[in-house]
Design a protein around this motif. Structure first.
Motif, PDB file in Angstrom:
ATOM      1  N   TRP A  88      69.588  39.421  39.027  1.00 35.31           N
ATOM      2  CA  TRP A  88      69.707  38.458  38.221  1.00 35.31           C
ATOM      3  C   TRP A  88      68.399  37.859  37.725  1.00 35.31           C
ATOM      4  CZ3 TRP A  88      73.437  35.886  35.502  1.00 35.31           C
ATOM      5  CH2 TRP A  88      73.048  34.690  34.960  1.00 35.31           C
TER       6      TRP A  88
ATOM      7  N   THR B  65      66.856  41.072  35.402  1.00 35.54           N
ATOM      8  CA  THR B  65      67.320  41.377  34.049  1.00 35.54           C
ATOM      9  C   THR B  65      68.612  40.489  33.560  1.00 35.54           C
ATOM     10  OG1 THR B  65      68.905  42.852  35.275  1.00 35.54           O
ATOM     11  CG2 THR B  65      66.882  43.826  34.168  1.00 35.54           C
ATOM     12  N   GLN B  66      69.038  39.522  34.594  1.00 34.12           N
ATOM     13  CA  GLN B  66      70.313  38.814  34.224  1.00 34.12           C
ATOM     14  C   GLN B  66      71.496  39.461  33.864  1.00 34.12           C
ATOM     15  OE1 GLN B  66      69.866  35.288  32.025  1.00 34.12           O
ATOM     16  NE2 GLN B  66      68.398  34.425  33.426  1.00 34.12           N
TER      17      GLN B  66
ATOM     18  N   VAL C 270      77.498  29.960  34.307  1.00 34.08           N
ATOM     19  CA  VAL C 270      77.027  30.003  32.712  1.00 34.08           C
ATOM     20  C   VAL C 270      78.278  29.552  31.735  1.00 34.08           C
ATOM     21  CG1 VAL C 270      75.867  31.025  30.909  1.00 34.08           C
ATOM     22  CG2 VAL C 270      75.217  31.405  33.316  1.00 34.08           C
TER      23      VAL C 270
ATOM     24  N   PRO D  49      67.867  49.458  27.554  1.00 31.86           N
ATOM     25  CA  PRO D  49      69.199  49.570  28.056  1.00 31.86           C
ATOM     26  C   PRO D  49      69.320  50.948  28.829  1.00 31.86           C
ATOM     27  CG  PRO D  49      69.554  48.759  25.898  1.00 31.86           C
ATOM     28  CD  PRO D  49      68.170  49.238  25.991  1.00 31.86           C
TER      29      PRO D  49
ATOM     30  N   GLY E 259      71.506  41.987  31.998  1.00 29.50           N
ATOM     31  CA  GLY E 259      71.278  42.765  30.682  1.00 29.50           C
ATOM     32  C   GLY E 259      70.167  43.740  30.933  1.00 29.50           C
ATOM     33  N   PRO E 260      69.709  44.627  29.896  1.00 21.33           N
ATOM     34  CA  PRO E 260      70.009  44.111  28.655  1.00 21.33           C
ATOM     35  C   PRO E 260      71.354  44.791  28.090  1.00 21.33           C
ATOM     36  CG  PRO E 260      68.367  45.831  28.585  1.00 21.33           C
ATOM     37  CD  PRO E 260      68.436  45.505  30.018  1.00 21.33           C
ATOM     38  N   VAL E 261      72.012  43.962  27.327  1.00 21.90           N
ATOM     39  CA  VAL E 261      73.261  44.825  26.797  1.00 21.90           C
ATOM     40  C   VAL E 261      74.254  45.064  28.043  1.00 21.90           C
ATOM     41  CG1 VAL E 261      74.439  45.973  24.948  1.00 21.90           C
ATOM     42  CG2 VAL E 261      71.962  45.751  25.179  1.00 21.90           C
ATOM     43  N   ARG E 262      74.195  44.404  28.877  1.00 18.44           N
ATOM     44  CA  ARG E 262      75.120  44.744  30.424  1.00 18.44           C
ATOM     45  C   ARG E 262      74.525  45.920  30.980  1.00 18.44           C
ATOM     46  NH1 ARG E 262      79.725  41.480  30.548  1.00 18.44           N
ATOM     47  NH2 ARG E 262      79.885  40.205  28.692  1.00 18.44           N
TER      48      ARG E 262
ATOM     49  N   ASN F  56      63.674  45.988  29.647  1.00 18.92           N
ATOM     50  CA  ASN F  56      64.535  45.577  28.170  1.00 18.92           C
ATOM     51  C   ASN F  56      65.094  46.685  27.738  1.00 18.92           C
ATOM     52  OD1 ASN F  56      62.540  43.445  28.987  1.00 18.92           O
ATOM     53  ND2 ASN F  56      63.380  42.804  27.024  1.00 18.92           N
TER      54      ASN F  56
ATOM     55  N   LEU G 264      59.392  49.795  27.992  1.00 22.02           N
ATOM     56  CA  LEU G 264      60.181  48.577  28.220  1.00 22.02           C
ATOM     57  C   LEU G 264      61.161  48.932  29.459  1.00 22.02           C
ATOM     58  CD1 LEU G 264      61.529  47.685  24.560  1.00 22.02           C
ATOM     59  CD2 LEU G 264      59.890  46.631  26.264  1.00 22.02           C
TER      60      LEU G 264
ATOM     61  N   TYR H   6      78.520  35.451  38.531  1.00 24.59           N
ATOM     62  CA  TYR H   6      77.619  34.165  38.398  1.00 24.59           C
ATOM     63  C   TYR H   6      77.741  33.610  36.859  1.00 24.59           C
ATOM     64  CZ  TYR H   6      73.422  31.384  38.314  1.00 24.59           C
ATOM     65  OH  TYR H   6      72.597  30.172  38.377  1.00 24.59           O
ATOM     66  N   ARG H   7      77.536  34.720  35.910  1.00 25.31           N
ATOM     67  CA  ARG H   7      77.843  34.267  34.663  1.00 25.31           C
ATOM     68  C   ARG H   7      78.909  33.621  34.397  1.00 25.31           C
ATOM     69  NH1 ARG H   7      77.371  38.897  32.119  1.00 25.31           N
ATOM     70  NH2 ARG H   7      74.967  38.942  32.491  1.00 25.31           N
TER      71      ARG H   7
ATOM     72  N   TRP I 202      56.416  41.239  36.408  1.00 28.29           N
ATOM     73  CA  TRP I 202      55.140  41.317  35.711  1.00 28.29           C
ATOM     74  C   TRP I 202      54.717  42.882  35.941  1.00 28.29           C
ATOM     75  CZ3 TRP I 202      52.836  38.740  32.373  1.00 28.29           C
ATOM     76  CH2 TRP I 202      53.090  37.495  32.421  1.00 28.29           C
TER      77      TRP I 202
ATOM     78  N   ASN J 187      56.054  44.561  33.108  1.00 29.29           N
ATOM     79  CA  ASN J 187      55.655  43.971  31.595  1.00 29.29           C
ATOM     80  C   ASN J 187      55.355  45.170  30.803  1.00 29.29           C
ATOM     81  OD1 ASN J 187      54.395  42.662  29.605  1.00 29.29           O
ATOM     82  ND2 ASN J 187      55.212  41.001  30.301  1.00 29.29           N
TER      83      ASN J 187
END
Lengths: 419, 399, 299
Positions: free
Chosen positions: C236, C239-240, C260, C156, C242-245, C154, C151, C255-256, C127, C130
């Protein structure tokens, strides 16, 4: 053994007793059977409360069955269930999207329902045939949902625009909304929402007339696919979209009047109305703003875990859900999405609470529903999704052209399909 | 270099660790700051060094006012009680350290890259030769490549001294350098330090609580208690003419005996049937007839003969300590010569040469060496002796 | 061995048996099973059905250039977070070492980031970062440093920096407290002697203080490095990967792959790579420790 060794023996004995104890205790009691029911809808505003109430109503009528509600949010749902089921555990009853359903059946996670339930008496819709694999009914339709354009009537009329019916009209409306200081559109752009991103992009790809795969072979670099991705990237770069907002955020932004349109499934109007009751009369539903007339469909199934130790109790719960009473409640809960059985809607429970119903039906009639699962590649759906979302991220954030990104994605998709 | 302190005070809130100290030492003085724990002697030394700020007063070294200067600017040498050798450096680097610091630029201090520069400085001929000559002069030339960890206590002290010498400092400050050593080593190192003092010809300021060190090494002793100067003088002056009872009892082992007595005309009668002694003129001038006085007599000035021949005042032996070359005889005038375990009492001792066969309870005859007595006021503890022979910086009105 | 000694030895084994069994079960078995899995083609959906495929998972892994990116990201993340935590921790420790009013309060409060669970930290920072509603952008744009939605998570180019920021914020208290304890074991007389010898401020720090706490710094670096290889939740949830690794470290990739994409075998292979990396770090640590100890005359 000398007396001195006694403490050690006692310790080991107690340890073993402690480990086995609970099992013994559980086997003794024949108290109410407990089953677990997992659904991501528990976590959603509006729907969660209604689903809770539905389950509670079942428990009132069935005192010998206790249901534990398992709420896992949508982005983690598939992973969580699969990990548990793979271990031979998992909830007794759970829902699953059509993109993951075939994989689950293949892995043996679902129990065929023919023996457990009186299927012929249920008056099932034809969509349920999608859950029949090798002649067995592995699950029933929870909700047959489609993706349509959901828009704020007030915002559009404030700029004197009518609902866009093509991409060009959409761009025009978006520009005028931007001048007014409002976001025209929103879609999932954060890396945490790979699953949902797939649905969003699919609508644009289908809208441009493309398909992800044909006969089990991916076609990620098809010209219409690239066109669809390109269009989506374009509206992102033009600033019509709130960047970095996840689904929960932009849905809130919509019901606060900061976002004018988005493409989402038909449960959304209900969720929006629950978030801001003042929006109820301003929600409009229309067909997607593309000329092809194709839109994405999302069927959610529900079934019984093959690993369940209480299949009879689970089946009783399922039967309740598919009774007239249960189906009407489900219909109301889902906000007017088609449920698994043919319903008598003479006394539509949604009634005046869902003024958008008429538009919704019109939108569905006007479009052709296309499943988001790449044709023939159901088993690889989640991996293909990852490939797709990475490609989209490349286009959105790295400035790669849609053409190049999808070309690379196609290579990866083909490798995955070949495994 | 001369050192002059004027009204130096160190305050922590309301507490005065050092209270209005003034002293003046000449070139080639070995000044010992002597006092018990908490007397402020270490604080005073650290203020001279620049490790503590001065709350008020001034410090001058060689006529230059230094109390606002950084330690390094004062060009002093400081040997810590724990030697404070840099453990991760060789002996050579320890000794060379001040020279390296003089020549190092800002970035030379950075880790890793800096070591290249520092090694280069260490190898510079002028640095190398200076270090080796200092090492040779104190017998460390075999140990230059070793680390402090591998050295004995005495060797470590020499390294500390070497590091102090290498900058050619103007004065040498030492903070209780012998306290960490065992008794035998202490004797040897005392001699070494005195030799060093002789060789260098610089002013030393030396802090200790051991009055033996003060007596044997100092040219000037500053006795401190509770942050205040009690007396400043040569070891002999301190010993023979203590300015107050504190100094009298701090110096000498066993301490000077203090007898309570009453003035009777031009004599003084010690209580409890003690001897009647002549009262010097300057004491008579300052006291009233019948006044209570304290008489100080060192054990070697209390002469004891066994038996009751009538040659002195009768007394009883209350304790006996046979040390080998001499015997300490505790004497009591009066009836209560018995001592019980747990009873607090201050013994008055006499020194008797050789090995005595006296035992507690024996009757003896006691005479005092009346030329060498000290007289103190019971209220202030100050000595009545002629002010000309005493250099006390805290001049208080004598009663 | 006398029979008495033998009896004591047997009792000793009895005593430590529970602990050894526990360790073997909870740590030893999973490691061995993980290594075994890495040579198989197991799916998450049926974890008990394994087919042996030899080194195929590993060769597949090293042929992917996305895996090479993963290795680079892991290296960047590890070095960035360790250096940041040690430098910031050292600064904090030096400040806390001096006396100032409120010092005890500061020492207690500085632990807050460390004590907060990773999940809570990640959610709050999502947050804060954000683009439209986040506090960071609001603050920066109201003082005019940026204009509008940056960003943080978000973009990269910024994602790794943002993740590192959160990581360093979270772990520096640990390093500060460890270094503070070490600083307090450096005798004050050493620093005073250095001042007398002409070392000023910064020089005292680098010549005397830092060498004095060298051992502690090394151990700290060892622990922080290995922990950075393992840190999953924070990355995780932010950004999990990402973005774009951009923030795709080894464990995130694991994990992915495992949960997943359901490829347990390949996930296990990544795990083995991470395991070997940890061993490598430990070996390097020992070597560096020995060498620097010798140079400081402690070996």
């Amino acid at each position: 053994m000398s007396f001195r060794k006694f403490p050690y023996a006692a310790a080991i004995g107690l340890g073993i007793a402690g480990l086995l104890g609970p099992e013994w205790a559980a086997a003794q009691s024949a108290s109410p059977v407990t089953i677990e029911f997992a659904a991501w809808q528990f976590t959603e505003k509006g729907r969660g409360e209604k689903l809770n109430a539905l389950v509670d109503k079942f428990m009132q009528g069935h005192p010998d069955i206790k249901i534990e509600k398992v709420a896992v949010p949508y982005p983690q749902f598939e992973q969580t269930i699969f990990t548990q089921a793979g271990q031979g555990a998992g909830p007794d009853v759970f829902v699953l999207g059509d993109d993951a359903f075939p994989k689950a059946v293949n892995a043996g996670f679902f129990e065929p329902l023919g023996e457990l339930m009186d299927l012929p008496s249920l008056n099932l819709t034809s969509v349920n045939e999608d859950a029949v694999i090798d002649g067995k009914q592995y699950g029933l339709v929870w909700g047959a949902n489609t993706y349509n354009l959901i828009y704020n009537k007030e915002l559009l009329s404030s700029i004197g625009a009518k609902v866009p019916a093509s991409y060009e009209e959409f761009l025009d409306v978006a520009k005028r909304l931007q001048e007014k200081g409002v976001f025209a559109f929103a879609f999932r752009t954060t890396s945490a929402e790979t699953a949902g991103m797939w649905y969003d992009v699919s609508n644009w790809v289908y809208g441009a007339g493309g398909r992800w795969a044909k006969d089990g072979q991916p076609e990620f670099d098809g010209p219409q696919v690239v066109e669809g991705v390109d269009r989506l990237a374009n509206i992102y770069k033009s600033g019509y979209v709130p960047k970095g907002a996840d689904a929960a955020t932009y849905r809130r932004m919509f019901w606060e009047g900061k976002v004018a349109m988005f493409i989402d499934n038909l449960s959304l109007p209900g969720i929006i109305a629950a978030g801001n009751p003042d929006m109820r009369d301003k929600i409009g539903v229309a067909r997607n703003p593309f000329q092809s007339g194709d839109h994405a469909s999302l069927t959610t199934f529900i079934g019984i875990n093959a690993n369940s130790k209480n299949k009879k109790a689970a089946a009783e719960f399922m039967s309740y859900l598919f009774s007239q009473e249960g189906q009407l409640a489900l219909y109301e809960l889902l906000g007017g999405v088609s449920v698994g059985t043919k319903l008598d809607l003479s006394n539509n429970p949604l009634g005046g609470n869902a003024p958008w119903l008429g538009e919704m039906e019109a939108a569905i009639e006007a479009q052709r529903a296309v499943s988001t699962v790449p044709e023939g590649l159901a088993q690889k759906a989640s991996e293909l999704r990852t490939v797709m979302s990475e490609a989209l991220e490349q286009v959105l954030f790295n400035g790669t052209s849609a053409q190049d990104a999808m070309k690379k994605a196609q290579e990866q998709a083909k490798a995955i399909a070949a495994e | 270099m001369t050192i002059t302190l004027t009204g130096v005070t160190k305050q922590f809130g309301a507490f005065k660790a050092v209270d209005n100290v003034s002293l003046s030492a000449g070139e080639r003085d070995f000044v010992v700051l002597l006092g018990p724990s908490g007397s402020g002697k270490s604080t005073l030394l650290r203020m001279i060094a620049g490790l503590e700020d001065v709350s008020s007063g001034t410090i001058e070294i060689g006529g230059r006012r230094v109390d606002q200067m950084e330690p390094v600017e004062r060009n002093i040498a400081f040997v810590f009680q724990t030697y404070a050798l840099y453990p991760h450096m060789t002996v050579r680097r320890n000794i060379a350290f001040p020279l390296i610091m003089q020549r190092a630029r800002g970035w030379h201090h950075l880790p890793f890259i800096g070591s290249i520069f520092k090694r280069r400085i260490e190898r510079m001929p002028e640095v190398r030769e200076r270090v080796e000559s200092v090492a040779r002069s104190i017998g460390l030339d075999e140990m230059l490549e070793r680390h402090p960890r591998t050295l004995s206590g005495g060797q470590r002290q020499r390294v500390a001294v070497g590091r102090a010498l290498v900058r050619n400092p103007t004065i040498f400050l030492m903070d209780e350098p012998l306290s960490n050593l065992d008794a035998q080593l202490r004797v040897e190192m005392r001699a070494q330090i005195t030799r060093l003092f002789g060789q260098l010809g610089k002013t030393f300021v030396y802090v200790t609580h051991d009055q033996v060190e003060a007596m044997t090494m100092a040219t000037l002793v500053v006795v401190l208690d509770h942050g205040q100067v009690q007396q400043i003088g040569t070891p002999r002056e301190i010993y023979e003419h203590p300015a107050n009872e504190f100094v009298a009892r701090f110096i000498g082992n066993p301490p000077m005996n203090i007898f309570v007595g009453r003035r009777r005309g031009d004599r003084i009668a010690i209580d409890d049937g003690g001897p009647v002694l002549a009262l010097p003129e300057h004491v008579r001038r300052q006291t009233a007839d019948g006044a209570v006085l304290h008489v100080g007599a060192r054990p070697e000035d209390v002469l004891v003969t066994p038996g009751s021949s009538g040659a002195g005042t009768a007394a009883t032996v209350s304790a006996i300590e046979r040390l080998g070359p001499e015997t300490l005889v505790g004497i009591v005038f009066g009836e209560n010569w018995q001592r019980r375990y747990g009873e607090t009492s201050v013994e008055d001792f006499a020194r008797l040469g050789g090995y005595s066969t006296l035992k507690p309870g024996d009757r003896i005859e006691v005479r005092f060496n009346e030329d060498r007595l000290s007289f103190f006021s019971p209220e202030t503890g100050q000595s009545y002796s002629a002010p000309a022979t005493i250099q006390s910086a805290t001049a208080e009105a004598l009663p | 061995m006398q029979s008495n000694e033998r009896a004591i030895n047997r009792e000793a084994w009895f005593g430590i048996a529970p602990a050894v069994l526990l360790l073997a079960a909870v740590q030893g078995y999973p490691i061995l099973r993980g290594i075994y899995l890495s040579f198989t083609n197991t799916s998450l959906l049926s974890p008990n059905r394994s087919t042996f495929v030899g080194l195929r998972n590993f060769t597949a892994l090293f042929n992917l250039d996305s895996f090479q990116i993963t290795m680079v990201k892991t290296l960047v993340y590890a070095t960035g977070s360790v250096i940041g935590a040690v430098v910031l921790g050292l600064a904090a420790a030096l400040v806390m070492n001096g006396a100032f009013p409120g010092r005890r309060l500061v020492r207690a409060m500085i632990l807050v980031p460390w004590a907060t669970p990773q999940v809570a930290v990640a959610l709050v920072f999502v947050w804060i970062f954000n683009a439209d509603y986040g506090v960071l952008n609001y603050a920066l744009s109201s003082i005019g440093l940026i204009d509008g939605g940056v960003l943080w998570l978000n973009d990269p180019d910024l994602a790794m920096g943002s993740v590192l920021l959160v990581t360093i914020w979270k772990i520096f208290p640990f390093s500060a407290l460890v270094l503070l304890a070490a600083l307090q074991s450096v005798p004050a007389s050493l620093e005073e002697a250095a001042r007398i010898d002409g070392a000023r401020g910064f020089a005292v720090l680098t010549e005397i203080t830092l060498p004095g706490i060298r051992r502690t710094i090394l151990v700290l670096v060892l622990f922080l490095s290995i922990w950075s290889l393992r840190r999953f939740e924070l990355i995780w949830l932010l950004t999990q990967g990402g973005p774009v690794r951009a923030t795709n470290t080894l464990v995130v990739d694991l994990y992915r792959q495992g949960f997943v994409n359901a490829h347990l075998g390949r996930a296990a292979a990544i795990g083995v790579v991470g395991f070997l990396a940890s061993i490598l770090i430990t070996i390097v640590y020992y070597y560096v420790e020995q060498r620097s100890a010798r140079r400081a005359g402690e070996a």
